[in-house]
Each structure stands twice: as structure tokens, then as C-alpha cells.
Design a protein around this motif. Structure first.
Motif, PDB file in Angstrom:
ATOM      1  N   MET A   4       0.652  -1.236   0.181  1.00  0.00           N
ATOM      2  CA  MET A   4       0.015  -0.081   0.021  1.00  0.00           C
ATOM      3  C   MET A   4       0.893   1.181  -0.133  1.00  0.00           C
ATOM      4  O   MET A   4       1.962   1.293   0.359  1.00  0.00           O
ATOM      5  N   PHE A   7       3.624   2.680   2.758  1.00  0.00           N
ATOM      6  CA  PHE A   7       4.042   1.384   3.579  1.00  0.00           C
ATOM      7  C   PHE A   7       5.550   1.505   3.751  1.00  0.00           C
ATOM      8  O   PHE A   7       6.050   0.833   4.523  1.00  0.00           O
ATOM      9  N   PRO A 165      12.353  -4.752   9.823  1.00  0.00           N
ATOM     10  CA  PRO A 165      13.078  -5.927  10.513  1.00  0.00           C
ATOM     11  C   PRO A 165      12.722  -5.990  11.862  1.00  0.00           C
ATOM     12  O   PRO A 165      12.399  -5.200  12.467  1.00  0.00           O
ATOM     13  N   ALA A 166      12.699  -7.073  12.371  1.00  0.00           N
ATOM     14  CA  ALA A 166      12.747  -7.219  13.834  1.00  0.00           C
ATOM     15  C   ALA A 166      13.780  -6.698  14.673  1.00  0.00           C
ATOM     16  O   ALA A 166      14.838  -6.784  14.243  1.00  0.00           O
ATOM     17  N   GLY A 167      13.435  -6.049  15.768  1.00  0.00           N
ATOM     18  CA  GLY A 167      14.439  -5.506  16.625  1.00  0.00           C
ATOM     19  C   GLY A 167      14.997  -4.065  16.068  1.00  0.00           C
ATOM     20  O   GLY A 167      16.045  -3.908  16.375  1.00  0.00           O
ATOM     21  N   ASP A 168      14.347  -3.588  15.165  1.00  0.00           N
ATOM     22  CA  ASP A 168      14.538  -2.358  14.680  1.00  0.00           C
ATOM     23  C   ASP A 168      15.616  -2.015  13.796  1.00  0.00           C
ATOM     24  O   ASP A 168      15.679  -1.315  12.668  1.00  0.00           O
ATOM     25  N   PHE A 182       5.935 -12.222   7.967  1.00  0.00           N
ATOM     26  CA  PHE A 182       4.990 -11.581   7.007  1.00  0.00           C
ATOM     27  C   PHE A 182       4.781 -12.480   6.231  1.00  0.00           C
ATOM     28  O   PHE A 182       3.601 -12.962   5.530  1.00  0.00           O
ATOM     29  N   PHE A 186       0.997 -13.723   5.495  1.00  0.00           N
ATOM     30  CA  PHE A 186       0.275 -13.633   3.923  1.00  0.00           C
ATOM     31  C   PHE A 186      -0.064 -14.927   3.252  1.00  0.00           C
ATOM     32  O   PHE A 186      -0.722 -14.991   2.228  1.00  0.00           O
TER      33      PHE A 186
ATOM     34  N   PHE B  74      -5.139  -5.071   3.870  1.00  0.00           N
ATOM     35  CA  PHE B  74      -3.668  -5.063   3.692  1.00  0.00           C
ATOM     36  C   PHE B  74      -3.189  -4.343   4.941  1.00  0.00           C
ATOM     37  O   PHE B  74      -2.465  -4.577   5.734  1.00  0.00           O
ATOM     38  N   ALA B  75      -3.554  -3.021   5.038  1.00  0.00           N
ATOM     39  CA  ALA B  75      -3.005  -2.109   6.173  1.00  0.00           C
ATOM     40  C   ALA B  75      -3.108  -2.809   7.492  1.00  0.00           C
ATOM     41  O   ALA B  75      -2.004  -2.845   8.403  1.00  0.00           O
ATOM     42  N   THR B  77      -3.482  -5.883   8.545  1.00  0.00           N
ATOM     43  CA  THR B  77      -2.437  -7.043   8.471  1.00  0.00           C
ATOM     44  C   THR B  77      -1.176  -6.608   8.696  1.00  0.00           C
ATOM     45  O   THR B  77      -0.508  -7.016   9.593  1.00  0.00           O
ATOM     46  N   GLY B  78      -0.689  -5.822   7.764  1.00  0.00           N
ATOM     47  CA  GLY B  78       0.633  -5.181   7.739  1.00  0.00           C
ATOM     48  C   GLY B  78       1.197  -4.447   9.056  1.00  0.00           C
ATOM     49  O   GLY B  78       2.188  -4.582   9.915  1.00  0.00           O
ATOM     50  N   VAL B  79       0.254  -3.574   9.437  1.00  0.00           N
ATOM     51  CA  VAL B  79       0.458  -2.782  10.694  1.00  0.00           C
ATOM     52  C   VAL B  79       0.481  -3.722  12.012  1.00  0.00           C
ATOM     53  O   VAL B  79       1.142  -3.390  12.894  1.00  0.00           O
ATOM     54  N   ILE B  81       1.321  -6.816  12.044  1.00  0.00           N
ATOM     55  CA  ILE B  81       2.652  -7.525  12.063  1.00  0.00           C
ATOM     56  C   ILE B  81       3.890  -6.618  12.607  1.00  0.00           C
ATOM     57  O   ILE B  81       4.486  -6.936  13.714  1.00  0.00           O
ATOM     58  N   ILE B  82       3.732  -5.341  12.191  1.00  0.00           N
ATOM     59  CA  ILE B  82       4.864  -4.324  12.540  1.00  0.00           C
ATOM     60  C   ILE B  82       4.509  -3.864  13.937  1.00  0.00           C
ATOM     61  O   ILE B  82       5.411  -4.078  14.774  1.00  0.00           O
ATOM     62  N   PHE B  85       5.699  -7.496  16.168  1.00  0.00           N
ATOM     63  CA  PHE B  85       6.741  -8.093  16.117  1.00  0.00           C
ATOM     64  C   PHE B  85       8.043  -7.271  16.048  1.00  0.00           C
ATOM     65  O   PHE B  85       9.211  -7.405  16.335  1.00  0.00           O
ATOM     66  N   SER B  86       8.065  -5.952  15.949  1.00  0.00           N
ATOM     67  CA  SER B  86       9.119  -4.831  16.014  1.00  0.00           C
ATOM     68  C   SER B  86       9.187  -4.282  17.160  1.00  0.00           C
ATOM     69  O   SER B  86       8.287  -4.439  18.188  1.00  0.00           O
ATOM     70  N   GLY B  87      10.610  -3.653  17.129  1.00  0.00           N
ATOM     71  CA  GLY B  87      10.614  -2.719  18.341  1.00  0.00           C
ATOM     72  C   GLY B  87      11.485  -3.484  19.422  1.00  0.00           C
ATOM     73  O   GLY B  87      11.737  -4.617  19.450  1.00  0.00           O
ATOM     74  N   TYR B 100       2.929 -19.008  19.777  1.00  0.00           N
ATOM     75  CA  TYR B 100       3.945 -17.793  19.862  1.00  0.00           C
ATOM     76  C   TYR B 100       3.742 -16.861  21.024  1.00  0.00           C
ATOM     77  O   TYR B 100       2.689 -16.432  21.337  1.00  0.00           O
ATOM     78  N   ASP B 107       7.857   1.276  21.180  1.00  0.00           N
ATOM     79  CA  ASP B 107       8.149   1.771  19.854  1.00  0.00           C
ATOM     80  C   ASP B 107       7.635   0.861  18.772  1.00  0.00           C
ATOM     81  O   ASP B 107       7.484   1.492  17.572  1.00  0.00           O
ATOM     82  N   VAL B 115       3.157   3.956  10.444  1.00  0.00           N
ATOM     83  CA  VAL B 115       2.911   3.516   9.031  1.00  0.00           C
ATOM     84  C   VAL B 115       1.402   3.736   8.688  1.00  0.00           C
ATOM     85  O   VAL B 115       1.147   3.977   7.577  1.00  0.00           O
TER      86      VAL B 115
END
Lengths: 235, 260
Positions: A4, A7, A165-168, A182, A186, B74-75, B77-79, B81-82, B85-87, B100, B107, B115
Motif C-alpha cells: 500500500m 508503507f 526488520p525485527a529489532g529495529d 510476513f 500472507f 492489507f493495512a 494485517t501489515g500494521v 505484524i509491525i 513483532f518489531s521494536g 507464539y 516503539d 505507518v
């Protein structure tokens, strides 16, 4: 699968444009050469592009209730080869962003790379290899389209994982862990979608071979002897 | 699939404004949105663009909201995941899901919101362009850039034929539906295959006819377009520059802001 608008963060969307543009330019160069040789090819390319757009705006029957559309680029790659598919794919993706709000302008580079370049390339290579190995034409079309779709979806996941990426911080481990997530999520929509699109493409070619096979022979997609075999006509 | 946004652009009163100005507004919005580091600026851009499209461009509000919701799958799902799993910072929430362990970090959540807001602003900018500027106007702009001639020519022809084939596809689909072509999964596969192949064969024949028609009218690889000259008016210029300045100021002020 389209990424999108908005993104992808700053270094990434420019990077994917930088990767895609040479491939598109090469495609335009090939196309110009082809058009110079055979002037009647340009209108054909145009209708093929419109065909891909319309095909990709049709809803596929779905198993798990998600709204899914075919990419249509696998068929283009089989008929025109990957270089010209990249050009057609770029135009189609631009129109999808503008008319249907699938994808976006800043993410166009990334989407062209996954859906217009890698997907068709994989489909084309599998198609060529399958035809060389003398497999059944419809089975080869099915495999080429399905694997082309899967390649597209894996590249898209990789593009997203590289940006997030994981962990920034971008490390190999972080990329892989994010990529896995991902791809896993998906996969729920993309894995069956590719199989359905493969089946529809194989059926599409079956009807075309039955009704108007001379088009395919003329475009050097398949040889006349293969058509005769498929239609059960003795040579 | 019947919903081609170009139809609304043709009716929009903003259609008769300068194309370059509109394009500049959109590109500015896209770039400012993507380079902002807090969700405030993208939300501001989204609001301004949305307001302009609906109030000045006369796009139906209901349609506009529906359009904004369309790419939500899509937005989200993507958001998600971010976010999950991130930060690497402070944990806000943690739970187990199918084996899991899922962690929501401060963060990660911030990045996800950023995003999401960026996508929203990007969508609003795109819709502003799409709902106020018909493609025909954009071709004139494209011609003025230095993109390869054959690329633009191909885009114009594709644009024309999208509508021809879309009409064809819709009527075939209706015909198939009333004959129960989509009543079961395997039938829908078969029907879709038939629809695709018919479309393919018809488009091929159409391509031959098109070549003949254009050739007999001395087509030499260039179609000339008539570009209407529309000067930028003072109020438009003032409004645009006010919007640009405000956005830039906001971008600067919220550089280090965080909302979580």
C-alpha cells in the motif's frame, strides 16, 4: 499482492525504484525493437495490457473468504516474455493504483519489482523449462503461473521485512525473523490464491487452444505440433 | 469492479484547474507524508486532502469513505505484524497466541501508528488526484515529461481498451451468473477460465482491427493531444502555499514528538 501507499520508509521506496527502472527501460528497449520490426505489435500489446488489467480486477473464487484478485502477469510472461511483461506490468500497476487504489505511487517501484519483474521472470523460466522437458502444456501453464505468484508474494514479504526488520536495526537475523512472520501471515491468502490463479490460467489456455490456437502459434507461444497433440488431431 | 474512479473525476469541478498545480500538491503530500516521523503531519495531510476532495471536488462522501476502507485489509494485517513483532523498547502488553509469545512494545506500536497514518495520508493524496483529474488530462502532463514516447503511447491505448474490455467482462459475467455459472466453487473456476479466454480472443481480434483502423488513418507512432491551457489563479496559489507552509511547519515542529 500490492504494497500500500505509504508503507515503505524513505530509503526503501527509492531503492526499489532504482532496482526496477533499469529493468523497465530494458523492456521498453526490447519493445521498441519489436515494434520497429512488426508495426502491428503495438495495438496488440495495448489490448494485452488492457486484458491484464481487466483480468486482475476480476474477483477470484476464494476459499477462506478473503478478497483476492489474480495478478495476470504470469499469462503475459508466457505470451510476451518477461521484458515486455515488465513494461505492461508497470502500466497496469500504475492504473491499478489510480483507478482501484491497489498499491500506490511511492510503492510503485517495489510493486513493479515483485509483480512486474520477478513474478513474470519466474513464470517464464518455469514455462520454458517445462516446455523443453516436454511436459503437458496445461500442467506447465499451471506451474508457471502458480510459482510466479508465489515468487511475487515471497518478494513482497521480503520487501516488507527489509523495511521493518525485527529489532529495529537491519540484521540478517532480524530480517529473517520478520520475513518469516510476513510470509506466514500472507500465506493464508496467497498460497491458495496462486493455485486458483494457476488453475484459471490453465483453463484459459485450454479454451484458447480449442477455439483459436493460431494466435498462440503466431506468437510462438507453442508450436503447431503441440497444438495438434493437445487437440487430438493426428499430424 | 464496476467502480472506475475516473467517472467521478470527469464530473468534478476541480477538473478545470491547472493540472500541474494538482500534481504538485499530490507529490508534495506524498513526500511530506512519507518523510514525517510522527503521525501528526500525515493525519493533517490526510484531513486537508480529504476535505479538498469532498468539499471542493464534490466527491460523494459515502463513496469516499468506502474507498478509504477498501484497502484496509492489507493495512491492518501489515500494521499488526509491525506492531507485534518489531521494536525493542518498553513492553506494553504480552500474550500467547498459538504457541507464539506476542509482545506489544512501545516503539513497535509507535511505528505501527506512524505507518498507518502514512498510508492514510498517501491514500488521501492519491484519491485527491484520482477523483479530480481524469486520466486524459494526465496524458497531456505525461507528454510534457521526457518519458519514452512508446511508453506513453502504450499507456493511452491501454487506457482506452480497459473500458472496452471491462464492459465486455461485466456483460459476460452477468450472462454466466444468470446461468448459475458461479453457483459452486468448481463451476466458478470453469466460468472464470471461459471468461478469461473469451476476453483474450476478443481482445486479440480487437487488436487486429485497431491496427487496421489506425494504419488507414496514417498512424505513425504518435498521437497528438490537445492540452487546454489553464492558468493558476491567485486564490488557488495562496491556498496551496498556505497548505505547503503549514505542513512544513508541522513537519518541523513534530520532528521528535511521540504520541504513545
Amino acid at each position: 499482492m500490492h504494497i500500500m501507499e505509504g508503507f515503505l520508509d524513505t530509503p526503501w521506496w527509492q531503492l526499489w525504484f532504482a532496482v526496477s527502472i533499469p529493468a523497465i527501460l530494458y523492456g521498453i528497449y526490447k519493445m521498441n525493437k519489436l515494434v520497429k520490426e512488426k508495426r502491428e505489435i503495438l495495438p496488440l500489446l495495448a489490448v494485452a495490457g488492457a486484458f491484464i488489467f481487466v483480468l486482475s480486477s476480476l474477483k477470484l473464487p476464494s476459499i477462506n473468504g478473503s478478497c483476492s484478485h489474480p495478478t495476470g502477469t504470469g499469462i503475459a510472461a508466457i505470451i510476451f516474455g518477461p521484458a515486455i511483461s515488465a513494461v505492461l506490468g508497470t502500466i497496469v500497476l500504475l492504473y491499478q493504483a489510480l483507478f482501484l487504489a491497489h498499491g500506490g505511487l511511492t510503492t510503485l517501484g517495489a510493486n513493479v519489482f515483485s509483480m512486474g519483474i520477478i513474478g513474470p521472470l519466474v513464470a517464464y523460466l518455469i514455462y520454458k523449462a517445462g516446455m523443453k522437458a516436454n511436459l503437458n502444456f496445461y500442467a506447465v501453464v499451471f506451474l508457471a503461473t502458480a510459482f510466479g505468484d508465489w515468487a511475487t508474494y515471497l518478494i513482497t514479504s521480503a520487501e516488507l521485512a527489509l523495511a521493518y526488520p525485527a529489532g529495529d536495526v537491519l540484521t540478517l537475523g532480524g530480517f529473517l525473523s520478520s520475513f518469516e512472520k510476513f510470509a506466514l501471515i500472507f500465506a493464508v491468502t496467497q498460497a491458495p490464491l496462486a493455485i486458483i490463479e494457476g488453475a484459471v490460467s490453465a483453463l484459459l489456455f485450454k479454451y484458447v487452444v480449442n477455439v483459436k490456437s493460431d494466435i498462440l502459434v503466431e506468437m510462438k507461444v507453442i508450436e503447431a505440433s503441440v497444438v495438434r497433440k493437445l487437440r487430438g488431431i493426428p499430424a | 469492479m464496476t467502480n472506475i474512479l475516473d467517472d467521478y473525476a470527469l464530473m468534478s469541478p476541480l477538473r478545470h484547474r491547472n493540472n500541474w498545480l494538482k500534481l504538485a500538491i499530490v507529490l508534495f503530500g506524498l513526500l511530506a507524508g512519507i518523510s514525517s516521523t510522527s503521525p501528526v503531519t500525515p493525519l493533517f495531510i490526510a484531513f486537508c486532502m480529504g476535505f479538498t476532495t469532498v468539499a471542493l471536488g464534490r466527491a460523494p462522501l459515502k463513496l469516499y469513505l468506502k474507498l478509504l476502507l477498501a484497502p484496509l485489509g492489507f493495512a491492518v494485517t501489515g500494521v499488526l505484524i509491525i506492531a507485534l513483532f518489531s521494536g525493542s523498547g518498553q513492553e506494553l502488553l504480552s500474550f500467547k497466541l498459538m504457541g507464539y509469545s506476542v509482545l506489544l512494545r512501545k516503539d513497535g506500536l509507535e511505528l505501527a501508528l506512524l505507518v498507518l497514518s502514512r498510508s492514510l495520508s498517501g491514500m488521501c493524496c492519491l484519491y485527491f488526484l484520482v477523483l479530480t483529474t481524469p486520466m486524459i488530462e494526465l496524458f497531456a502532463v505525461l507528454k510534457a515529461t521526457r518519458l519514452p514516447e512508446s511508453f506513453i503511447e502504450l499507456s493511452m491505448l491501454i487506457y482506452r481498451y480497459i473500458f472496452v474490455f471491462l464492459g465486455m467482462a461485466i456483460s459476460i459475467r452477468y450472462a454466466q451468473t444468470v446461468r448459475l455459472g458461479y453457483s459452486s466453487f468448481s463451476r466458478s473456476l470453469r466460468s472464470l477460465g471461459m471468461l478469461g479466454s473469451t476476453l483474450f480472443i476478443r481482445s486479440w481480434e480487437q487488436g487486429d482491427k485497431l491496427f487496421l483502423a489506425m494504419n488507414s488513418r496514417c498512424y505513425d507512432g504518435k498521437m497528438t493531444l490537445f492540452e487546454v491551457h489553464r492558468p493558476v489563479r491567485v486564490p488557488e496559489l495562496l491556498l496551496t502555499s498556505a497548505y505547503f507552509l503549514l505542513t512544513l511547519a508541522l513537519l518541523y515542529l513534530t520532528k521528535n514528538a511521540s504520541i504513545v
